[in-house]
Enzyme design. Structure first.
Site, PDB file in Angstrom:
ATOM      1  N   LYS A  12      56.646  67.055  41.424  1.00 37.86           N
ATOM      2  CA  LYS A  12      56.707  67.901  40.223  1.00 37.86           C
ATOM      3  C   LYS A  12      56.268  67.083  39.014  1.00 37.86           C
ATOM      4  CE  LYS A  12      60.628  65.930  38.420  1.00 37.86           C
ATOM      5  NZ  LYS A  12      60.645  65.127  37.164  1.00 37.86           N
ATOM      6  N   PRO A  94      54.466  58.498  44.883  1.00 34.33           N
ATOM      7  CA  PRO A  94      55.032  57.187  44.557  1.00 34.33           C
ATOM      8  C   PRO A  94      56.474  57.268  44.079  1.00 34.33           C
ATOM      9  CG  PRO A  94      53.458  57.883  42.879  1.00 34.33           C
ATOM     10  CD  PRO A  94      53.348  58.867  43.984  1.00 34.33           C
ATOM     11  N   ALA A  95      57.216  56.197  44.324  1.00 36.98           N
ATOM     12  CA  ALA A  95      58.602  56.098  43.868  1.00 36.98           C
ATOM     13  C   ALA A  95      58.644  55.606  42.426  1.00 36.98           C
ATOM     14  CB  ALA A  95      59.376  55.143  44.769  1.00 36.98           C
ATOM     15  N   GLN A  96      59.791  55.816  41.771  1.00 30.51           N
ATOM     16  CA  GLN A  96      59.991  55.422  40.370  1.00 30.51           C
ATOM     17  C   GLN A  96      58.831  55.880  39.506  1.00 30.51           C
ATOM     18  OE1 GLN A  96      60.923  51.136  40.440  1.00 30.51           O
ATOM     19  NE2 GLN A  96      63.082  51.706  40.224  1.00 30.51           N
ATOM     20  N   ALA A  97      58.461  57.141  39.700  1.00 27.33           N
ATOM     21  CA  ALA A  97      57.295  57.697  39.014  1.00 27.33           C
ATOM     22  C   ALA A  97      57.646  58.877  38.119  1.00 27.33           C
ATOM     23  CB  ALA A  97      56.252  58.131  40.043  1.00 27.33           C
ATOM     24  N   MET A  99      58.325  61.824  39.303  1.00 28.46           N
ATOM     25  CA  MET A  99      57.706  62.981  39.954  1.00 28.46           C
ATOM     26  C   MET A  99      58.614  63.638  40.981  1.00 28.46           C
ATOM     27  SD  MET A  99      53.927  61.236  40.340  1.00 28.46           S
ATOM     28  CE  MET A  99      53.202  62.575  41.274  1.00 28.46           C
ATOM     29  N   GLY A 100      59.838  63.151  41.129  1.00 23.72           N
ATOM     30  CA  GLY A 100      60.810  63.807  41.992  1.00 23.72           C
ATOM     31  C   GLY A 100      60.555  63.685  43.474  1.00 23.72           C
ATOM     32  N   SER A 103      63.772  63.512  45.729  1.00 22.33           N
ATOM     33  CA  SER A 103      64.508  64.776  45.699  1.00 22.33           C
ATOM     34  C   SER A 103      63.771  65.864  46.470  1.00 22.33           C
ATOM     35  CB  SER A 103      64.720  65.222  44.252  1.00 22.33           C
ATOM     36  OG  SER A 103      65.558  64.325  43.555  1.00 22.33           O
ATOM     37  N   ASP A 136      67.724  67.022  40.775  1.00 23.03           N
ATOM     38  CA  ASP A 136      66.447  67.715  40.943  1.00 23.03           C
ATOM     39  C   ASP A 136      66.343  68.472  42.265  1.00 23.03           C
ATOM     40  OD1 ASP A 136      65.728  66.630  38.532  1.00 23.03           O
ATOM     41  OD2 ASP A 136      64.296  65.189  39.341  1.00 23.03           O
TER      42      ASP A 136
END
Length: 293
Positions: A12, A94-97, A99-100, A103, A136
């Protein structure tokens, strides 16, 4: 049913993110519009009859006990004895982005195992389980672009115009907790209303206003994120140099900008080494919409 393959978990973007206050328990009150995009992880679930839960990482190695396994354990409490699952994950978001991705993976896992195990739990029950996993998760279970309020649990579906976006993730990530605990975080943005957002795509087309929904508001987390992670500023400026108006999504570090409608104007410059850059379309609905009643 012994297996379900090719289950998408879309990312997202936050079109804006306002912090309107803070509760006594420390949770922040927010307003945002969450928009689904076609940058997806992919999950596959296979039935195990020994009651065990296992996970296989097909691309990126995930933490040993991530949201996918936590979601599976939470739902397994409703399953018959001996029902387990092997979950394969092709991680692309990607993680820590901001963008959820985690979740969304948890939500897809809940929807998939609810069907694999024949539980037929209603969406309301899955959302209750999902909220305990992360704020989220209920949004991704709901399956529609949404106006989100409260701490993330108040969700109102909205209609958004179709559009394409440049999404840029620099190598560095951001810890959400560091941003929300920052003393310089803006926590008193005036409350907005959905009618002010004007998310009706038909009325936008009828009045030839373009797509002002994509310029609404701002991201209160962005100034703190730019202080903590200069790469956020670098990504915004890189898109700005190409005539694109960028802002950060969620708690970052990814940023995004609406792309021009004309295909010949949609080419991006070569990105710096280590950056992930994609041109994404927004989704009208989640691909698994309707998997729970």
């Amino acid at each position: 049913m012994k297996a379900i393959y090719d289950l998408p978990a879309p990312a997202k973007l936050n079109l804006f993110l306002h912090i309107t206050g803070q509760r006594d328990d420390g949770y922040h009150l927010l307003q945002s519009v969450f928009m689904l995009i076609d940058w997806c992880d992919m999950l596959h679930v296979e039935l195990r009859r020994d009651g065990q839960l296992s996970r296989e990482d097909l691309t990126t190695e995930l933490p040993a006990d991530d949201l996918i396994l936590r979601a599976a354990r939470a739902l397994q409490a409703f399953a018959s004895p001996g029902q387990g699952a092997h979950i394969s994950v092709a991680k692309h978001v990607p993680a820590q982005a901001g963008m959820g991705g985690g979740s969304s993976d948890a939500a897809t896992c809940l929807l998939a195992l609810n069907r694999l195990w024949g539980l037929n739990l209603p969406l309301s029950r899955l959302a209750h389980i999902g909220l305990k996993l992360g704020a989220d998760v209920p949004f991704f279970l709901g399956g529609r672009n949404a106006w989100v309020e409260g701490i993330g649990e108040e969700i109102t579906p909205v209609t958004l115009p179709s559009a394409r976006f440049a999404v840029v993730k620099p190598p560095e990530g951001l810890d959400t907790r560091l941003i929300f605990s920052a003393s310089d975080l803006q926590r008193a943005t005036p409350v907005a209303i959905i009618s002010g957002f004007a998310a009706d795509s038909e009325s936008l087309e009828a009045t030839n206003l373009g797509n002002p929904v994509f310029d609404f508001g701002h991201n209160d987390l962005q100034p703190v994120a730019q202080r903590l992670c200069p790469a956020v500023t670098d990504a915004i400026e890189w898109l700005g140099a190409q005539g694109l108006k960028a802002r950060m999504t969620g708690s970052g570090s990814s940023v995004f900008a609406k792309m021009p409608q004309a295909p010949q104007e949609a080419e991006l410059l070569e990105a710096p080494e280590g950056w992930q850059v994609r041109q994404c379309s927004n989704l009208e609905v989640h691909p698994l919409l309707g998997w729970a009643t």
